[in-house]
Design an enzyme around this catalytic site. Structure first.
Site, PDB file in Angstrom:
ATOM      1  CG  ASP A 146       3.998  12.159  12.671  1.00 57.33           C
ATOM      2  OD1 ASP A 146       4.255  13.337  12.329  1.00 57.33           O
ATOM      3  OD2 ASP A 146       4.222  11.188  11.941  1.00 57.33           O
TER       4      ASP A 146
ATOM      5  N   GLY B  16       6.995   4.119   4.112  1.00 57.62           N
ATOM      6  CA  GLY B  16       7.406   5.301   4.848  1.00 57.62           C
ATOM      7  C   GLY B  16       8.829   5.170   5.328  1.00 57.62           C
ATOM      8  N   GLY B  17       9.247   6.138   6.136  1.00 56.41           N
ATOM      9  CA  GLY B  17      10.625   6.145   6.606  1.00 56.41           C
ATOM     10  C   GLY B  17      10.920   5.077   7.629  1.00 56.41           C
TER      11      GLY B  17
ATOM     12  CB  THR C 104       6.802  -1.332   3.815  1.00 56.34           C
ATOM     13  OG1 THR C 104       8.063  -0.737   3.512  1.00 56.34           O
ATOM     14  CG2 THR C 104       5.991  -1.466   2.537  1.00 56.34           C
TER      15      THR C 104
ATOM     16  CB  ILE D 179      -0.931   0.015   1.228  1.00 47.63           C
ATOM     17  CG1 ILE D 179      -1.883  -1.181   1.195  1.00 47.63           C
ATOM     18  CG2 ILE D 179      -1.720   1.312   1.304  1.00 47.63           C
ATOM     19  CD1 ILE D 179      -2.725  -1.316   2.447  1.00 47.63           C
ATOM     20  CB  ALA D 180       1.898   3.597   1.815  1.00 49.55           C
TER      21      ALA D 180
ATOM     22  CE  LYS E 213       3.652   2.104  10.546  1.00 44.00           C
ATOM     23  NZ  LYS E 213       3.075   3.196  11.376  1.00 44.00           N
TER      24      LYS E 213
END
Length: 638
Positions: A141, A27-28, A31, A24-25, A47
């Site tokens: 965040d 990030g830092g 994933t 899906i995406a 995740k």
């Protein structure tokens, strides 16, 4: 959905249960994948921490902390965390899969939102943050990327991966700033510290972005942006988008104050303020503001910058504003007729606004009814010519029991006379766990309950074998049970152990019974004719009196007469003058059978008492001398 790069995890089954179907995406830190839970046959989001970070204990702890933080939050506006697992080198979370798009996607498409639309989005976001703040958690965040909007329009806050227990927030490593720089509060930049007011600051920045389509502080480098957060205030959004109401400006400037003490104390208070302002905004404000800004764009010289006002045909259906006949007329006219049409529309709008404000056929739902007693709110509304209905009561974090939690139409809305306003009463503040006050004094227990926000109810008393006199046995409801702070919590206090009735019982047995209760027993002898020798004739305190371990109690035992003519040895006198005294062996710690045999062999009678076990725990008398043939009592125990 990111499918541009082949991913080795796609197609694998993690932990023998979760089959990875697509990415899906990325990030830092991790994933995110779309996966199927084979065991429960449901779609989930997985995740997975990046392999390079899995060996860093601090990052792993922070990652697992996300599971614990988010799993503890049960709220409809929080993305649920189902599980946390490790499969070889892969550390991962299993989360609720939210089909839809992010608030960032919506902003990218729309450019910006009108005030009502922005505040409507902010309310569920703040409700989710408020649930975290009540649990002592700081999100750290808050940004549009972490706000998800489902296909049916529900808003959910995700990624509590940077959350920390508020009390542990100072454990952040020196020099490490957690969060996204565009939304950082000044104190996060300066010291790295963050609390619930830091989340409020980020929410205020996000509201500015929703209203204007841009962040308040822009610069070429992240360091320069951070510098601006510390040295420049967030401006009112009306400076960028004219026509935004002053009260909406204040929602932004108050939340982003450099002094945390001047911000709303947490997301719950900020939610209450946002809801109040939202309820007072005209329902057609966004349309009127868009038309006004569209007029300004038409009259202004050509601009090489991007305008925040987009044509409705470019918007997703869920966000496209209603297109009026005036919109279509403006779009069809060209040249000088555009200005004529704009003037005509403006005149119509102005005339309508004057009529709207002055017509006696309308009333506003007073904002002051929120929190007012339902009966008083009903009288106020009915006196204004409105009908009133009452809905089922709900728990509410802002309004105490019996007050108005909300109204439909909302407070501040304009309604026609004779229209029905539905009032929803508050059942009280949302229930929470009753604290454990067992063993405290009554005053200490009451103060603890008050400190936790509870209402203290009546005090009752009960005997207790385990809790000392005048100490709290418990509460009703009990510790750990959930109760609305608006409902009273009763306190139950120990009267100690209840003194039994021992009059008429054998003196030794009575004394031993009291000693087994942990009492300090004093035995006095007294001769009373007509009473059975060696029996209790008085006791102090009396039957039913509360006593605690260590208390002194007194038994008065009737003296026996001297016994004579029993053979060559005269026995039975209390003072031993006419009997033979012999040593009493101390058999404490021996088995009951061994002790009994030894005492009988020595010339004593034996009385065995106690509550089970086969070891002598107490003996009376336990030393010295006693008459031959007299009774030695042993108390057995485990």
């Amino acid at each position: 959905m990111d499918t541009t790069v082949a991913d080795p995890l796609v197609g694998r089954v993690l932990d023998g249960r979760y089959r990875i179907e697509s990415r899906i995406a990325r990030g830092g830190m991790a994933t995110v994948y779309l996966a199927r839970d084979i065991r429960l046959d449901r779609i989930v989001a997985i995740k997975v921490m990046h392999a390079g970070l899995a060996s860093d204990e601090d990052f792993v702890a922070r990652f697992i902390g996300e599971a614990k933080a988010a799993a503890a939050l049960s709220h409809p506006n929080v993305v649920a965390v189902y599980d946390q697992r490790t499969d070889g080198e892969h550390v991962f979370l299993v989360m609720e899969y939210v089909a839809g798009h992010t608030l960032r996607d919506a902003l990218t498409t729309l450019g910006r939102l009108g005030p009502r639309a922005a505040l409507e989005i902010m309310q569920p976001v703040l409700a989710a943050l408020g649930a975290a703040h009540r649990a002592g958690l700081v999100h750290r965040d808050v940004k549009p990327e972490n706000v998800l909007i489902t296909e049916d329009g529900q808003v959910k806050v995700a990624d509590f991966g940077l959350a920390r227990a508020e009390t542990a927030s100072k454990l952040t490593k020196t020099g490490v700033i957690i969060g996204t720089v565009g939304y950082l509060a000044p104190e996060q930049v300066v010291s790295g510290d963050a609390d619930v007011r830091s989340d409020v600051y980020a929410a205020g920045v996000m509201l500015f972005e929703l209203l204007t389509g841009r962040l308040p502080h822009l610069a070429d480098t992240p360091l320069a942006v951070a510098y601006k957060h510390v040295n420049e205030t967030v401006p009112p959004p009306s400076g960028t988008v004219p026509g935004i109401p002053v009260r909406v400006d204040e929602l932004v400037t108050d939340a982003t104050s450099h002094d945390p003490q001047r911000r709303p104390r947490d997301a719950n208070q900020y939610l209450a303020e946002v809801a109040e302002v939202f309820g007072g905004l005209p329902r057609d404000l966004d349309r009127r503001l868009e038309e006004a800004n569209a007029t300004a764009v038409l009259e202004a010289p050509p601009s090489h910058g991007r305008t925040a006002v987009l044509d409705a045909t470019t918007l997703p259906p869920a966000y496209a504003p209603e297109r009026t006949r005036a919109d279509r007329a403006i779009g069809a006219l060209t040249g000088r007729y555009v200005l004529i049409a704009i003037g005509a529309v403006a005149a119509i709008i102005l005339g309508w606004a004057v009529w709207y404000q002055t017509s006696g056929q309308y009333e506003h739902v007073p904002s002051s009814i929120i929190g007012m007693k339902v009966a008083d709110a009903r009288d106020r509304l009915e006196s204004a010519g409105l009908d009133v209905q009452t809905a089922k009561a709900v728990y509410d974090d802002r309004v105490h029991k019996g007050g108005v939690a909300k109204s439909d139409p909302p407070a501040g809305a304009r309604v026609a006379k004779g229209e029905t306003v539905t009032l929803t009463p508050s059942r009280g503040i949302t229930p929470k766990e009753v604290p454990d006050v067992e063993g405290k004094s009554l005053e200490e227990a009451k103060q603890t309950l008050k400190d936790e926000g509870f209402t203290v109810g009546r005090t009752s008393f009960t005997p207790s074998q385990t809790v000392a006199k005048d100490r709290v046995v418990g509460t009703s409801p009990g510790a750990g049970e959930r109760q609305s702070p608006d409902e009273p919590v009763s306190v139950i206090v120990s009267t100690g152990m209840s003194m039994p009735n021992l009059v008429g019982q054998n003196g030794d047995a009575a004394a031993n019974q009291l000693r087994s209760m942990g009492l300090d027993v004093k035995v006095e002898k007294k001769k009373v004719d007509g009473k059975q020798p060696d029996t209790v004739i008085e006791q102090n305190p009396s039957e039913g009196t509360g006593v605690s371990r260590g208390d002194e109690v007194t038994l008065v035992v009737n003296k026996r007469d001297c016994l004579v003519d029993t053979g060559p040895i005269q026995i039975g006198c209390e003072d031993g003058e006419n009997g033979e005294n012999i040593p009493v062996p101390n058999l404490t710690g021996s088995t009951v059978d061994d002790a009994k045999k030894a005492l009988e062999d020595s010339g004593f009678k034996v009385n065995v008492t106690g509550f089970g076990g086969n070891t002598v725990r107490f003996q009376s008398p336990d030393s010295g001398e006693a008459r031959r043939g007299s009774t030695v009592t042993i108390v057995r125990g485990p």
